[in-house]
Scaffold this motif. Structure first.
Motif, short mmCIF file in Angstrom:
data_model
loop_
_atom_site.label_atom_id
_atom_site.label_comp_id
_atom_site.label_asym_id
_atom_site.label_seq_id
_atom_site.Cartn_x
_atom_site.Cartn_y
_atom_site.Cartn_z
N GLY A 55 -3.94 11.23 -4.14
CA GLY A 55 -4.48 9.91 -3.90
C GLY A 55 -5.29 9.39 -5.07
O GLY A 55 -5.17 9.85 -6.20
N TYR A 56 -6.19 8.44 -4.75
CA TYR A 56 -7.00 7.80 -5.79
C TYR A 56 -8.48 8.11 -5.64
O TYR A 56 -9.29 7.58 -6.39
CB TYR A 56 -6.78 6.29 -5.74
CG TYR A 56 -5.36 5.89 -6.06
CD1 TYR A 56 -4.97 5.61 -7.37
CD2 TYR A 56 -4.40 5.80 -5.06
CE1 TYR A 56 -3.67 5.25 -7.67
CE2 TYR A 56 -3.09 5.44 -5.35
CZ TYR A 56 -2.73 5.17 -6.66
OH TYR A 56 -1.44 4.83 -6.96
N MET B 201 -3.88 7.00 1.02
CA MET B 201 -4.11 6.37 -0.27
C MET B 201 -5.31 6.99 -0.99
O MET B 201 -5.27 7.24 -2.20
CB MET B 201 -4.33 4.87 -0.11
CG MET B 201 -3.10 4.07 0.24
SD MET B 201 -3.51 2.32 0.46
CE MET B 201 -4.16 1.91 -1.17
N GLU B 202 -6.38 7.23 -0.26
CA GLU B 202 -7.61 7.70 -0.88
C GLU B 202 -7.60 9.21 -1.13
O GLU B 202 -7.98 9.67 -2.22
CB GLU B 202 -8.80 7.33 -0.01
CG GLU B 202 -9.04 5.84 0.10
CD GLU B 202 -10.29 5.51 0.90
OE1 GLU B 202 -10.93 6.45 1.40
OE2 GLU B 202 -10.63 4.31 1.01
N GLN C 22 -4.72 4.44 4.93
CA GLN C 22 -5.85 4.38 3.99
C GLN C 22 -6.30 5.77 3.57
O GLN C 22 -6.64 6.00 2.41
CB GLN C 22 -7.01 3.60 4.60
CG GLN C 22 -8.18 3.42 3.65
CD GLN C 22 -9.10 2.29 4.05
OE1 GLN C 22 -8.70 1.35 4.71
NE2 GLN C 22 -10.36 2.37 3.63
N THR D 197 1.96 1.75 -3.47
CA THR D 197 0.85 2.27 -4.27
C THR D 197 0.64 3.75 -4.02
O THR D 197 0.34 4.52 -4.94
CB THR D 197 -0.43 1.50 -3.94
OG1 THR D 197 -0.20 0.09 -4.12
CG2 THR D 197 -1.58 1.93 -4.82
N LEU D 198 0.79 4.17 -2.77
CA LEU D 198 0.64 5.58 -2.42
C LEU D 198 1.68 6.44 -3.14
O LEU D 198 1.36 7.56 -3.60
CB LEU D 198 0.77 5.75 -0.90
CG LEU D 198 0.89 7.19 -0.37
CD1 LEU D 198 -0.39 7.97 -0.68
CD2 LEU D 198 1.16 7.19 1.12
N ALA E 28 -7.21 -1.10 4.69
CA ALA E 28 -5.76 -1.15 4.80
C ALA E 28 -5.29 -1.55 6.20
O ALA E 28 -4.10 -1.75 6.42
CB ALA E 28 -5.15 0.20 4.43
N PHE F 74 -10.76 2.56 -1.85
CA PHE F 74 -9.80 1.54 -1.44
C PHE F 74 -10.05 0.21 -2.14
O PHE F 74 -9.11 -0.46 -2.60
CB PHE F 74 -9.82 1.35 0.07
CG PHE F 74 -8.91 0.24 0.54
CD1 PHE F 74 -7.56 0.47 0.72
CD2 PHE F 74 -9.40 -1.04 0.75
CE1 PHE F 74 -6.71 -0.55 1.12
CE2 PHE F 74 -8.56 -2.06 1.15
CZ PHE F 74 -7.21 -1.81 1.34
N TYR G 297 0.83 -1.21 0.00
CA TYR G 297 0.00 0.00 0.00
C TYR G 297 0.86 1.26 0.00
O TYR G 297 0.50 2.26 -0.63
CB TYR G 297 -0.94 -0.01 1.20
CG TYR G 297 -2.00 -1.10 1.13
CD1 TYR G 297 -2.59 -1.42 -0.08
CD2 TYR G 297 -2.39 -1.80 2.26
CE1 TYR G 297 -3.55 -2.42 -0.16
CE2 TYR G 297 -3.35 -2.79 2.20
CZ TYR G 297 -3.93 -3.10 0.98
OH TYR G 297 -4.87 -4.09 0.90
N TRP G 298 1.98 1.22 0.71
CA TRP G 298 2.88 2.38 0.67
C TRP G 298 3.43 2.59 -0.74
O TRP G 298 3.51 3.73 -1.22
CB TRP G 298 4.04 2.19 1.66
CG TRP G 298 3.70 2.58 3.07
CD1 TRP G 298 3.58 1.76 4.15
CD2 TRP G 298 3.42 3.90 3.55
NE1 TRP G 298 3.24 2.47 5.26
CE2 TRP G 298 3.15 3.79 4.94
CE3 TRP G 298 3.38 5.16 2.96
CZ2 TRP G 298 2.83 4.90 5.72
CZ3 TRP G 298 3.07 6.26 3.74
CH2 TRP G 298 2.80 6.13 5.10
#
Length: 439
Positions: A331-332, A368-369, A365, A323-324, A359, A337, A320-321
């Motif tokens: 973010g996304y 990420m978001e 999380q 991906t970040l 996450a 998520f 996840y890190w």
């Protein structure tokens, strides 16, 4: 009613005006709604979340209409930050992306946006609006000391009812399987029910201490008499402790015990004796050090929500890190998520990610978001509320509960459950409520 000579907060001891029956019903509505949402799977479904949000908006409107003496004051700073977060979330729905759009949009014939799942982001914005409503309800309910205490007691009472039902279902075997002998509860995770038990425990402990504060104690008879007067809170503490043990959530237990130790140390530090000061500082340092030590080395000794073990949890964090890093600023998209998790699912990551619905770290999380921009707005809002509210009230219950939520959020996802996020927001509102000039 004639104003008193000085302002009072939730923890002030002098007499208060009796609360009418209709007012008690209004004060009890938010805790009851939160408990009902917890029984309904935490209100995480796409159908229940908008219903709960709409209900909270109606309760806020009714509270403002029925009591014109209270004002939404002292929350301008957090309101501006949270409003900016909502605007940011709406912006991520538009084609006005900064830099390159996420690669997923190159694979389909659709207008790109910062978020990779517009419907999920819209649902998340609706939830955030509901959290804003219940926060403001908490601000309204916390302005008068008598009403604030009643609201806090209603939270504890409904929490005890929730945990009691969970324990009965657990004892009778009417629970979902997959977690061994751990108590799961209606929200589908033993760690979530463990966090809830820890939150209600520290609330009851703080209310018991508030009730006993300032009363002279001479010998064991006085101690027994005071505990008898606070018997409902003692019973609540014992039941919450039992629920925490049955959940077998070591992360929740570590967060709860850490906040209790920090609170006890802070109360000692407030004393004027050098010995009390040294003891209090030592207790705080021991608590923080113990929590850091427990949380960092091996996650399998703390959180058992992922049955495949700690190596998969650590691998998930690492993935996840990474991906970040591909979209660190924006973010996304809020609520995306699941979509991100499916995108990064490969034969190499399958074991670590296939059953993850979150996450297992609310901070990661959110990054990420919402990216660094959205996360900064959210974290600044919560930090502002906690810091500003600390100097206004003497009752530490909401701050302790927030600590349990945030500490366990390092290794789990309780705040991703809408009902628990609503409880968190309501307690923050009680914490941030300005002192009223009337009892």
């Amino acid at each position: 009613m004639r104003p008193e000579g000085r302002t009072r907060g939730i923890g002030d001891a002098p007499r208060s005006t009796p609360i009418g029956r209709s007012r008690r019903l209004i004060l009890a509505v938010p805790p009851v709604l939160i408990t009902l949402a917890a029984f309904a799977g935490g209100a995480t479904s796409t159908a229940l979340a908008p219903v709960l949000t709409t209900t909270l908006a109606l309760v806020l409107a009714a509270s403002l209409a029925l009591d014109r003496h209270v004002r939404l004051t002292g929350v301008a700073g957090p309101a501006i930050l949270f409003g900016a977060l909502l605007v940011y979330g709406i912006w991520t729905l538009t084609p006005l992306t900064i830099g390159e759009a996420p690669p997923i949009w190159a694979l389909i014939d659709a207008t790109p946006s910062t978020t990779i799942d517009r419907s999920a982001t819209v649902r998340e914005l609706v939830k955030l609006s509901g959290l804003a409503c219940i926060f403001l309800i908490g601000v309204l309910h916390g302005q008068r000391r008598g009403e604030a205490r009643f609201a806090a007691d209603a939270v504890i009472a409904t929490g005890v009812a929730l945990l009691t039902v969970c324990m009965l279902l657990h004892a009778l075997g009417f629970e979902q399987t997959g977690f061994g002998t751990r108590m799961v509860g209606p929200m589908g995770s033993p760690n979530v029910i463990g966090t809830a038990a820890g939150v209600y425990l520290v609330l009851a402990l703080a209310r018991l201490a508030q009730r006993l504060e300032g009363r002279p104690i001479h010998g064991w008879r006085d101690i027994a008499r005071q505990l008898q007067n606070g018997a409902p809170f003692v019973a609540a503490i014992l039941l919450c402790a039992a629920a925490l043990v049955l959940s077998a959530s070591r992360g929740a237990a570590a967060a709860t015990l850490t906040m209790v130790a920090v609170w006890a140390g802070w109360r000692l530090v407030r004393g004027r004796s050098p010995a009390r000061l040294a003891l209090g500082i030592g207790l705080i340092l021991v608590a923080v050090t113990a929590f850091v030590f427990l949380m960092t080395p091996r996650l399998d000794t703390l959180d058992l929500a992922v049955d495949v073990g700690s190596s998969e949890r650590l691998s998930g964090f690492s993935i996840y890190w990474q991906t970040l890093y591909a979209s660190p600023l924006f973010g996304y998209g809020l609520g995306t998520f699941d979509a991100v998790n499916r995108q990064i699912l490969t034969s190499e990551t399958y074991t670590a990610l296939w059953q993850n619905g979150a996450a297992h770290n609310v901070f990661l999380q959110w990054l990420m978001e919402a990216g660094a921009v959205g996360s900064a707005l959210m974290f600044a809002t919560i930090g502002w509320v906690l810091l500003r509210g600390w100097g206004r009230v003497r009752w530490a219950g909401p701050a302790l509960a927030a600590g349990v939520f945030l500490l366990h959020g390092l290794t789990d996802f309780t705040l991703q459950v809408f009902a628990m996020a609503a409880l968190f927001a309501y307690l923050l509102g009680l914490h941030a409520a300005p002192r009223a000039s009337r009892s």
